[in-house]
Design an enzyme around this catalytic site. Structure first.
Site, PDB file in Angstrom:
ATOM      1  NE  ARG A 122      -4.220  -0.818   1.299  1.00 51.59           N
ATOM      2  CZ  ARG A 122      -5.384  -0.896   1.917  1.00 51.59           C
ATOM      3  NH1 ARG A 122      -5.476  -1.457   3.102  1.00 51.59           N
ATOM      4  NH2 ARG A 122      -6.471  -0.425   1.355  1.00 51.59           N
ATOM      5  CD  GLN A 127      -2.484   6.710  -2.669  1.00 55.20           C
ATOM      6  OE1 GLN A 127      -2.639   7.624  -3.473  1.00 55.20           O
ATOM      7  NE2 GLN A 127      -2.213   6.914  -1.403  1.00 55.20           N
ATOM      8  CG  ASP A 130      -5.221  -0.203  -2.372  1.00 51.52           C
ATOM      9  OD1 ASP A 130      -5.867  -1.245  -2.160  1.00 51.52           O
ATOM     10  OD2 ASP A 130      -4.651   0.439  -1.470  1.00 51.52           O
ATOM     11  CB  SER A 133      -8.264   1.771  -1.477  1.00 52.71           C
ATOM     12  OG  SER A 133      -7.239   1.699  -0.535  1.00 52.71           O
ATOM     13  CE1 TYR A 226      -4.071  -2.416   6.172  1.00 53.47           C
ATOM     14  CE2 TYR A 226      -1.764  -3.000   5.844  1.00 53.47           C
ATOM     15  CZ  TYR A 226      -3.041  -2.806   5.334  1.00 53.47           C
ATOM     16  OH  TYR A 226      -3.282  -3.000   4.009  1.00 53.47           O
TER      17      TYR A 226
END
Ligand code: NAD
Length: 378
Positions: A122, A127, A130, A133, A226
């Site tokens: 990530r 991005q 992803d 997401s 995370y």
């Protein structure tokens, strides 16, 4: 030599997304690759065969699987699909490596090059690829709509001739991608929103969406951006503070997750018993066991004190056009890294390629999965 990129109809019950949209088909075509689509693959997402220009349509999945150099998938491939692919072919999609060791074994033994989009690092560069997401955004949005629909109250404040209606109080638990979208959606509907997360940096993000950060006195940032699992003491502290707060809320949307683990249990049976009649809980974490003790994944529960608990599964599939558009773009951005003049050129020095790879040339490349499947530590 130009490769053929194939797409089959998703066969998992309830799955309406497709891994290739007409827009992305056009972009891939411009890259010089051949496209092969099973007839009807996009139908559940409202993309008719005819919308895919310059794409060969095959009557059945076997014809696609037998000729694809790269197979784009939403749900993990079935044993039949894995068996029907050519040795050495590439598969890209969700592969849920921690859930099904036998699938990883089959991908390895078939000598497929499998990319599990869940393993994509990530990083900023990743991005646009992803899928976690893009699909979490949809889940967060949809969860709030489901809650609003199930709630016996309005979300916004209304001033009417019949008096003033107070806005609903919404609590969003977990402020990752899904949680922040849930907060934004509930705010757009006019609710008064509180959010909380164990990662301290979420405070500012929650506040920037016009919601209040609920401080339960627990901070548990883990690695890679995370959360980590809470200690028993932290958990008890979180539970005690939360039990008081939930007595006053109308709607709870829970989105808390810790990568590779079962969802943390945050809302206990006792907390639900303390909530007002007519309250609604939508538990997005239902798929991984649920954040609420009473959640039944895939169904609705109404408790004796009148609280409705909804445990939806595969929310992104309920918004299949936009979910497919985002998902297909994510896959395109990932695949594009490896296409040169219509041919496949995998650059193993690129961390996005190397780290997303689950199996290649008869080996399991992802170490945690290798240990799970082969049972040995290096
Ligand atoms: P996720 O789905 O793994 O978890 C959802 C949220 O639950 C997280 O915010 C987590 O902190 C929270 N949570 C876990 N345990 C909890 C508990 N006991 N109580 C309350 N909340 C709890 O997370 P995600 O949405 O995938 O995002 C996680 C992080 O990754 C975020 O920092 C996000 O900004 C980051 N991210 C980075 C990129 C990128 O740079 N490419 C892309 C997406 C996400």
């Amino acid at each position: 030599m130009a490769i053929t990129v194939g797409v089959v109809r998703e066969t998992t019950p309830g799955e309406r997304r497709v891994a290739l949209t007409p827009e992305v088909a056009k972009k891939l075509k411009a890259k010089g690759v051949g496209l092969l689509l099973e007839s009807g693959a996009g139908a559940a997402a409202s993309f008719a065969d005819a919308a895919y220009k310059d794409t060969e349509i095959a009557a059945d999945a076997r014809a696609v699987l037998a000729r694809s150099d790269v197979l784009l998938k939403v749900q993990p491939p079935s044993p039949e699909e894995i068996g029907a692919l050519r040795e050495g072919a590439v598969v890209i999609g969700y592969l849920a490596p921690h859930l099904a060791p036998e699938r990883t074994r089959a991908l390895r033994d078939r000598r497929l090059t499998a990319f599990a989009m869940e393993l994509l690092p990530r990083t900023t560069r990743a991005q646009a690829m992803d899928v976690l997401s893009s699909q979490a955004n949809i889940a967060g949005y949809k969860a709030v709509l489901i809650a609003a629909e199930a709630s016996p109250k309005f979300f916004p404040m209304l001033t009417t001739a019949a008096g003033t209606i107070r806005p609903s109080r919404v609590l969003v638990i977990g402020a990752g991608v899904a949680g922040l979208q849930a907060i934004a959606t509930a705010r757009r509907l006019g609710a008064q929103v509180d959010g909380f997360d164990v990662r301290p940096e979420t405070k500012e993000q929650i506040q920037s969406l016009g919601a209040k950060f609920l401080d339960l006195g627990v901070s548990a940032a883990g690695s890679g951006g995370y959360a980590r699992e809470l200690t028993p003491e932290e958990r008890a502290q979180q539970q005690a503070a939360l039990a008081e707060h939930v007595k006053g809320v109308d709607v709870i949307v829970t989105t808390a997750a810790v990568p590779g683990r079962k969802a943390p249990r945050i809302i206990s049976k006792a907390m639900v018993e303390g909530m007002k009649a007519g309250s609604v809980i939508v538990d997005i974490a239902a798929e991984t066991g649920g954040n609420c003790e009473l959640t039944e994944p895939g169904s609705n529960v109404v408790t004796a004190n009148g609280v409705t608990i909804i445990g939806p599964l595969n929310l992104p599939a309920s918004t299949p056009i936009h979910a497919s558009e985002m998902y297909a773009r994510n896959l395109y951005n990932f695949l594009e890294l490896s296409i040169k003049d219509g041919a496949l050129a995998l650059d193993w020095s690129d961390e996005l390629i190397a780290k997303t790879c689950l199996t290649h040339a008869g080996e399991i490349k992802h170490e945690a999965t290798r240990q799970l499947v082969e049972g040995t530590t290096p």
